[in-house]
Design a protein around this motif. Structure first.
Motif, PDB file in Angstrom:
ATOM      1  N   TYR A 192      39.507  -7.828  18.709  1.00 35.35           N
ATOM      2  CA  TYR A 192      40.219  -7.044  19.713  1.00 35.35           C
ATOM      3  C   TYR A 192      40.465  -7.969  20.903  1.00 35.35           C
ATOM      4  O   TYR A 192      39.837  -9.038  20.989  1.00 35.35           O
ATOM      5  CB  TYR A 192      39.379  -5.821  20.113  1.00 35.35           C
ATOM      6  N   THR A 204      22.036  -3.251  14.089  1.00 34.83           N
ATOM      7  CA  THR A 204      21.907  -2.427  15.287  1.00 34.83           C
ATOM      8  C   THR A 204      23.283  -1.894  15.691  1.00 34.83           C
ATOM      9  O   THR A 204      24.304  -2.307  15.153  1.00 34.83           O
ATOM     10  CB  THR A 204      21.325  -3.266  16.450  1.00 34.83           C
ATOM     11  N   SER A 205      23.291  -1.018  16.684  1.00 38.39           N
ATOM     12  CA  SER A 205      24.527  -0.421  17.155  1.00 38.39           C
ATOM     13  C   SER A 205      25.473  -1.511  17.681  1.00 38.39           C
ATOM     14  O   SER A 205      25.054  -2.407  18.409  1.00 38.39           O
ATOM     15  CB  SER A 205      24.185   0.576  18.261  1.00 38.39           C
ATOM     16  N   GLY A 206      26.741  -1.442  17.259  1.00 35.45           N
ATOM     17  CA  GLY A 206      27.733  -2.398  17.751  1.00 35.45           C
ATOM     18  C   GLY A 206      27.771  -3.705  16.976  1.00 35.45           C
ATOM     19  O   GLY A 206      28.484  -4.639  17.364  1.00 35.45           O
ATOM     20  N   SER A 207      27.025  -3.799  15.866  1.00 37.50           N
ATOM     21  CA  SER A 207      26.977  -5.075  15.133  1.00 37.50           C
ATOM     22  C   SER A 207      28.189  -5.276  14.216  1.00 37.50           C
ATOM     23  O   SER A 207      28.342  -6.346  13.627  1.00 37.50           O
ATOM     24  CB  SER A 207      25.677  -5.172  14.332  1.00 37.50           C
ATOM     25  N   GLY A 208      29.022  -4.246  14.059  1.00 33.73           N
ATOM     26  CA  GLY A 208      30.256  -4.422  13.285  1.00 33.73           C
ATOM     27  C   GLY A 208      30.246  -3.760  11.914  1.00 33.73           C
ATOM     28  O   GLY A 208      31.150  -3.975  11.108  1.00 33.73           O
ATOM     29  N   LYS A 209      29.249  -2.906  11.660  1.00 31.66           N
ATOM     30  CA  LYS A 209      29.107  -2.289  10.328  1.00 31.66           C
ATOM     31  C   LYS A 209      30.288  -1.358  10.015  1.00 31.66           C
ATOM     32  O   LYS A 209      30.928  -1.479   8.975  1.00 31.66           O
ATOM     33  CB  LYS A 209      27.791  -1.481  10.252  1.00 31.66           C
ATOM     34  N   THR A 210      30.549  -0.420  10.933  1.00 33.80           N
ATOM     35  CA  THR A 210      31.612   0.565  10.690  1.00 33.80           C
ATOM     36  C   THR A 210      32.968  -0.112  10.583  1.00 33.80           C
ATOM     37  O   THR A 210      33.782   0.240   9.724  1.00 33.80           O
ATOM     38  CB  THR A 210      31.623   1.607  11.830  1.00 33.80           C
ATOM     39  N   THR A 211      33.209  -1.100  11.436  1.00 37.01           N
ATOM     40  CA  THR A 211      34.501  -1.803  11.384  1.00 37.01           C
ATOM     41  C   THR A 211      34.665  -2.481  10.025  1.00 37.01           C
ATOM     42  O   THR A 211      35.736  -2.420   9.412  1.00 37.01           O
ATOM     43  CB  THR A 211      34.583  -2.837  12.536  1.00 37.01           C
ATOM     44  N   HIS A 250      37.176  -8.757  22.444  1.00 41.31           N
ATOM     45  CA  HIS A 250      35.939  -8.644  21.674  1.00 41.31           C
ATOM     46  C   HIS A 250      36.177  -8.929  20.195  1.00 41.31           C
ATOM     47  O   HIS A 250      37.172  -8.471  19.635  1.00 41.31           O
ATOM     48  CB  HIS A 250      35.384  -7.222  21.839  1.00 41.31           C
ATOM     49  N   ALA A 275      34.840  -7.888  16.830  1.00 41.22           N
ATOM     50  CA  ALA A 275      33.947  -6.872  16.260  1.00 41.22           C
ATOM     51  C   ALA A 275      33.328  -7.352  14.953  1.00 41.22           C
ATOM     52  O   ALA A 275      32.161  -7.094  14.667  1.00 41.22           O
ATOM     53  CB  ALA A 275      34.720  -5.569  16.028  1.00 41.22           C
TER      54      ALA A 275
HETATM   55  N1  LIG Z   1      39.184  -0.275  18.969  1.00 41.26           N
HETATM   56  C1  LIG Z   1      38.288  -1.116  19.520  1.00 41.26           C
HETATM   57  N2  LIG Z   1      38.607  -1.865  20.588  1.00 41.26           N
HETATM   58  C2  LIG Z   1      37.722  -2.725  21.125  1.00 41.26           C
HETATM   59  N3  LIG Z   1      36.458  -2.907  20.673  1.00 41.26           N
HETATM   60  C3  LIG Z   1      36.088  -2.167  19.610  1.00 41.26           C
HETATM   61  C4  LIG Z   1      36.963  -1.243  18.972  1.00 41.26           C
HETATM   62  N4  LIG Z   1      36.310  -0.685  17.928  1.00 41.26           N
HETATM   63  C5  LIG Z   1      35.067  -1.217  17.909  1.00 41.26           C
HETATM   64  N5  LIG Z   1      34.937  -2.110  18.921  1.00 41.26           N
HETATM   65  C6  LIG Z   1      33.739  -2.889  19.248  1.00 41.26           C
HETATM   66  O1  LIG Z   1      33.368  -3.640  18.113  1.00 41.26           O
HETATM   67  C7  LIG Z   1      31.957  -3.694  17.978  1.00 41.26           C
HETATM   68  C8  LIG Z   1      31.552  -3.237  16.589  1.00 41.26           C
HETATM   69  O2  LIG Z   1      31.773  -1.847  16.441  1.00 41.26           O
HETATM   70  P1  LIG Z   1      31.324  -1.032  15.155  1.00 41.26           P
HETATM   71  O3  LIG Z   1      31.674   0.385  15.369  1.00 41.26           O
HETATM   72  O4  LIG Z   1      31.857  -1.701  13.941  1.00 41.26           O
HETATM   73  O5  LIG Z   1      29.743  -1.246  15.214  1.00 41.26           O
HETATM   74  P2  LIG Z   1      28.601  -0.525  14.380  1.00 41.26           P
HETATM   75  O6  LIG Z   1      27.680  -1.603  13.931  1.00 41.26           O
HETATM   76  O7  LIG Z   1      29.176   0.340  13.323  1.00 41.26           O
HETATM   77  O8  LIG Z   1      27.886   0.340  15.496  1.00 41.26           O
HETATM   78  P3  LIG Z   1      27.310   1.844  15.453  1.00 41.26           P
HETATM   79  O9  LIG Z   1      26.094   1.795  14.573  1.00 41.26           O
HETATM   80  O10 LIG Z   1      26.991   2.125  16.876  1.00 41.26           O
HETATM   81  O11 LIG Z   1      28.403   2.716  14.884  1.00 41.26           O
HETATM   82  C9  LIG Z   1      31.388  -2.835  19.092  1.00 41.26           C
HETATM   83  O12 LIG Z   1      30.964  -3.680  20.135  1.00 41.26           O
HETATM   84  C10 LIG Z   1      32.538  -1.970  19.509  1.00 41.26           C
HETATM   85  O13 LIG Z   1      32.442  -1.653  20.876  1.00 41.26           O
END
Ligand SMILES: Nc1ncnc2c1ncn2[C@@H]1O[C@H](COP(=O)(O)OP(=O)(O)OP(=O)(O)O)[C@@H](O)[C@H]1O
Length: 316
Positions: free
Chosen positions: A11, A35-42, A14, A16
């Protein structure tokens, strides 16, 4: 087989997901743990193209997903999300029927499949006319899974599927999921931040941190040989407990003392975790373990010594 190659999502301010590669074999369950924000969901959403990667590719059975029409892709990939993503204004019956209807299944076929799924997931038929907010969290989660499984997709992506549940219901449903034959036949990628869940459900686990995969391996490899400081931190003060969970009494065979058999106790199967064997020991004082040609009776000290020797050998 799912083949993820050099996948990144950037992004403006950032990154992701940062150059992530892995393969998932047919009928394998890979857990993305972090952990939260590590990029799993993306990462997960780039596999079913809910998010387009900045660079990299995903191939499913040798076909690049960019060459598939998105709605066809979503039919071959079931998707379960936290809080299930059920449509609130659709009844349970309508929610489960969404993909079969898109595929123009006839009424009878949809009805039969719906009843089959209810029975499999231990849901009462009376909930078919209920709306999602009239169900308990555990029921909603099962309906979410039923909906994802309805049209027999070979692949299932699950994002924190049990995240909204209390620990007891969570453990119960986890156990149920593990025992479902239909689920065992799927290729599954599951996202969680719960390490116990990852160890219980994953054939392999990819540990993610800051958009990167720090280590990928079987539960045993991860717990006995954490290859990265982050993975060690993640295991943290649960390390011993997790070792007891992943080491089975079958693993300890070569390290067990050669005591004569005494047949008075139940033989524990080889795949019993050391945790469960020790729990049994505290109740009975000794357990019988299966050997290649013998069953031996063992006391706590013997089991601990064998465990210690095995872990020392396995972690070097
Ligand atoms: N559309 C976006 N624009 C900018 N940054 C984004 C966007 N979507 C996700 N991010 C950032 O990318 C990083 C990874 O997000 P992601 O949702 O993949 O993490 P995650 O490991 O699944 O976290 P969680 O367990 O909290 O869902 C985070 O820091 C998030 O803030």
């Amino acid at each position: 087989m799912i083949d993820v190659r050099h996948l990144s999502k950037r992004y403006p301010n950032h990154t992701a997901v940062d150059d992530v590669s892995f393969t998932v074999q047919e009928q394998e369950t890979l857990v993305l743990l972090g952990t939260s924000g590590s990029g799993k969901t993306t990462t997960l959403k780039m596999i079913n193209r809910l998010i387009e990667p900045t660079t990299g590719s995903v191939e499913i059975n040798g076909v690049d997903t960019r060459r598939q029409v998105p709605h066809e892709l979503s039919r071959s990939i079931g998707y379960v999300v936290q809080e299930t993503g059920l449509f609130p204004h659709y009844t349970v019956r309508e929610n489960i029927a969404i993909v079969p209807r898109l595929l123009h299944w006839d009424k009878n076929r949809i009805q039969n499949r719906t009843l089959e799924l209810l029975a499999m997931l231990r849901l009462p038929e009376k909930i078919l006319t209920a709306y999602p907010d009239q169900l308990s969290g555990g029921q909603r989660q099962r309906v979410g899974l039923a909906r994802a499984l309805a049209a027999h997709p070979p692949i299932l992506l699950m994002d924190e599927p049990l995240g909204a549940l209390d620990p007891i219901t969570r453990a119960e449903i986890r156990q149920e999921f593990r025992n479902l034959d239909e689920l065992r036949q799927k290729t599954v990628i599951l996202v969680t931040h719960d390490i116990r869940e990852a160890l219980e459900l994953g054939d392999r686990i990819a540990v993610m941190d800051d958009g990167k995969i720090r280590q990928i391996g079987t539960p045993k490899e991860l717990v006995l040989k954490p290859a990265h400081a982050f993975v060690q931190r993640f295991l943290g003060d649960q390390w011993l407990a997790l070792q007891l969970q992943v080491v089975t009494i079958g693993d300890l065979e070569a390290h067990l003392p050669d005591e004569p058999a005494e047949i008075e106790d139940r033989v524990l199967p080889r795949e019993t975790s050391l945790h469960d064997a020790l729990a049994h020991l505290t109740k009975t004082g000794s357990v019988r373990l299966p050997g290649a040609e013998r069953s031996i009776r063992i006391r706590p000290a013997g089991l601990w010594t064998a465990f210690h020797q095995f872990v020392r050998q396995a972690s070097f």
